[in-house]
Design a protein around this motif. Structure first.
Motif, short mmCIF file in Angstrom:
data_model
loop_
_atom_site.label_atom_id
_atom_site.label_comp_id
_atom_site.label_asym_id
_atom_site.label_seq_id
_atom_site.Cartn_x
_atom_site.Cartn_y
_atom_site.Cartn_z
N SER A 23 0.83 -1.21 0.00
CA SER A 23 0.00 0.00 0.00
C SER A 23 0.86 1.26 0.00
N SER A 24 1.98 1.24 0.74
CA SER A 24 2.83 2.43 0.76
C SER A 24 3.44 2.68 -0.61
N TYR A 25 3.76 1.61 -1.35
CA TYR A 25 4.28 1.77 -2.71
C TYR A 25 3.20 2.36 -3.62
N LEU A 26 1.99 1.82 -3.54
CA LEU A 26 0.90 2.31 -4.38
C LEU A 26 0.56 3.76 -4.07
N PHE A 27 0.52 4.10 -2.77
CA PHE A 27 0.17 5.47 -2.39
C PHE A 27 1.27 6.46 -2.75
N SER A 28 2.50 5.96 -2.86
CA SER A 28 3.61 6.86 -3.22
C SER A 28 3.55 7.30 -4.68
N GLN A 29 2.69 6.65 -5.46
CA GLN A 29 2.57 6.98 -6.88
C GLN A 29 1.65 8.16 -7.16
N PHE A 30 0.99 8.67 -6.11
CA PHE A 30 0.13 9.83 -6.30
C PHE A 30 0.93 10.99 -6.87
N LYS A 31 0.37 11.68 -7.87
CA LYS A 31 1.06 12.81 -8.48
C LYS A 31 0.92 14.03 -7.59
N ALA A 171 5.80 5.00 9.42
CA ALA A 171 5.16 6.30 9.23
C ALA A 171 5.76 7.03 8.03
N LEU A 172 7.08 6.99 7.90
CA LEU A 172 7.75 7.67 6.79
C LEU A 172 7.37 7.07 5.44
N SER A 173 7.18 5.76 5.42
CA SER A 173 6.87 5.09 4.15
C SER A 173 5.59 5.64 3.52
N TYR A 174 4.67 6.10 4.37
CA TYR A 174 3.43 6.69 3.86
C TYR A 174 3.55 8.19 3.65
N THR A 175 4.19 8.85 4.59
CA THR A 175 4.15 10.32 4.61
C THR A 175 5.09 10.97 3.60
N TYR A 176 6.31 10.44 3.46
CA TYR A 176 7.35 11.14 2.71
C TYR A 176 6.98 11.37 1.25
N PHE A 177 6.53 10.35 0.57
CA PHE A 177 6.25 10.49 -0.86
C PHE A 177 4.83 10.97 -1.14
N GLY A 178 3.85 10.38 -0.48
CA GLY A 178 2.45 10.63 -0.84
C GLY A 178 1.77 11.76 -0.14
#
Length: 513
Positions: A23-31, A171-178
């Motif tokens: 899920s963190s990988y998928l959510f990191s793809q948000f533009k 926490a970082l896996s979700y917050t940093y990119f997305g």
């Protein structure tokens, strides 16, 4: 490395982290093309998702393990706190939310700029950051304690370090990119996880007591009280709709940690609906965990329980997890505690970064270089998330050593710091919204005055013993009266300039609107 986990527990644990990884990988793809996208998703988030995210943010690992403790020791009167919260969010929806959307703010403290100027916004932001660093660092420490106890059966420094790192990395896996969009959607996963864990624990306890008249025992020990009619009770009706009401107004309306989600809705109506729905859904969830505490009281009523683990006081729920919880369910409860800790940690990283960048760094940078591109602020936002992750990590480590070397509980103090800060914020915001008085000069005195007033009323300062609800009332009153000593004019010119900077016209370069 010893562990109380069985193969089934490790399977549940591994499956949960696999879901997190995917899920963190998928959510990191948000533009994401601007800091506004990063912090409030350019006001595109669906109402129901925001409501669930607010639920997840308000429930930390301390809540997950601590709510059953209240019912075990006392009764069900704690639920009154959330009826107070319901009144609070209705008030926020009417008074604050329309103003937040009128000025298109990214942080709630930008609203103060419309009355008292940019300095007031910065001062309120700094007060929030100082309080949140201490409070959220302590919450991270408490979450790591739970994870280390269950996972490693000890709280040695190395295992605590692993637990803290695990929570920060998650926490970082979700917050940093997305950014906020990733946080909100991940919160749905965390909320489903810990509520599901709670439901299974309740069911298991209830089935294990199939030959026991549960209600009769609880009734005999006065455990079924929901309303406290006393004058001095912690959650008495008077306290609920005075001090606790003020606390909830501050927590849900003036704390960027919570309100950042509300600011990401499509419009003010959906923002208001998300707030109210979040509390309506929270009430049965809290009742579930109070029910677990009541069942644990029945379970242990004839036994002797030592709620201590290697020098740390533990809740009855944690005692049950460590000593009696069956294989498989222990793994699920562990990921439930991690889910509660993650949802509160990733949210605060985004909230602190938004205040640091939008309220403090952006005005300074634009004054220095008015042509700074939006991509610069997006990079600064992600860097701020990393910086605050490190600061929270350090604060959790400090809490670990302080707890072992000092008689004064740093955790109790740190958790209280944010609520101390609430009184100053309430006094300043109430003055800004409901009066024509107050000035930029009185804002810092009001913020500090409210904080110091509540701090002085703590038993470890002057030995004064007064209920926390009344501390909130007195602190807010002090801050409000300080604000009334100044006079001001609405800072509309400054606000207009700020709005033009925050919401630029669409450009090919940033794609922001």
């Amino acid at each position: 490395m010893s562990s109380g986990f069985s193969s089934l527990d490790w399977f549940v644990f591994g499956a949960y982290f696999l879901v997190l990884a995917i899920s963190s990988y998928l959510f990191s793809q948000f533009k994401i093309s601007s800091s506004r996208d990063y912090f409030v998703s350019s006001n595109t988030m669906p109402m129901f998702a925001v409501a669930v995210s607010i639920i997840a943010t308000s429930q930390s690992a301390a809540t997950f393990l601590g709510v059953p403790e209240f019912a075990y020791v006392h009764d069900f009167t704690f639920i009154g706190f959330y009826f107070s919260a319901l009144v609070a969010v209705i008030f926020i929806s009417i008074v604050f939310v329309p103003k937040f959307y009128k000025y298109k703010v990214v942080t709630v403290y930008e609203l103060l700029q419309t009355r008292y100027g940019e300095r007031a916004k910065k001062q309120a932001g700094i007060m929030f950051l100082l309080g949140r660093i201490m409070a959220s660092g302590a919450r991270l420490y408490i979450g790591a304690l739970a994870v280390s106890m269950i996972l490693f059966l000890d709280i040695s420094f190395f295992h605590m370090l692993v637990a803290i790192t695990l929570l920060i990395a998650g926490a970082l896996s979700y917050t940093y990119f997305g950014g906020i969009k990733s946080i909100i959607f991940s919160d749905i996963i965390q909320a489903l996880t810990y509520v599901g864990a709670g439901l299974l624990v309740f069911w298991y306890l209830y089935v294990s007591l199939h030959n026991v008249d549960i209600l009769a025992i609880l009734q005999a020990h006065n455990k079924l009280h929901v309303i406290d009619n006393s004058l001095d009770g912690k959650f008495s009706i008077m306290a609920l709709f005075s001090g606790w009401l003020l606390l909830n107004i501050a927590a849900f309306g003036l704390d960027q940690d919570m309100t950042q989600r509300v600011l990401s809705c499509k419009n003010k109506n959906e923002a208001a609906q998300s707030l109210i729905l979040s509390i309506v859904l929270t009430i049965p969830i809290v009742m579930l965990f109070l029910g677990i505490g009541a069942l644990l009281f029945v379970h242990y009523q004839t036994g002797t329980v030592s709620q201590n683990f290697q020098g740390e006081s533990i809740t009855i729920f944690m005692y049950y997890i460590l000593n009696e919880m069956p294989s498989g369910l222990r793994g699920l409860v562990t990921v439930g505690a991690i889910a509660a800790a993650l949802s509160s940690t990733n949210s605060v990283l985004g909230a602190m970064a938004s205040v640091a960048v939008e309220d403090l760094y952006r005005p300074w940078r634009l004054q220095k270089d008015p042509h700074t591109k939006e991509i610069h602020f997006l990079k600064a936002s992600r860097n701020a998330v990393l910086i605050f992750a490190f600061i929270l990590f350090f604060m959790a480590i400090v809490s670990y050593f302080w707890q072992r070397e000092s008689e004064l509980s740093l955790v109790s103090f740190a958790l209280g710091v944010m609520t101390f800060a609430y009184t100053g914020l309430l006094g300043v915001f109430f003055s800004a919204v409901f009066t024509t008085r107050g000035s930029a000069a009185t804002v810092p005195f009001a913020l500090v005055g409210g904080f110091v007033s509540v701090l002085a009323l703590q038993p470890y300062i002057f030995g004064i013993h007064i209920g926390f609800a009344w501390q909130m009332v007195l602190g807010t009153l002090v801050a409000f009266l300080i604000m009334q000593t100044g006079t001001s004019q609405t800072n509309l010119a400054s606000n207009t300039a700020r709005t033009e900077v925050r919401v630029p016209k669409k450009s090919k370069e940033t794609g922001n609107t």
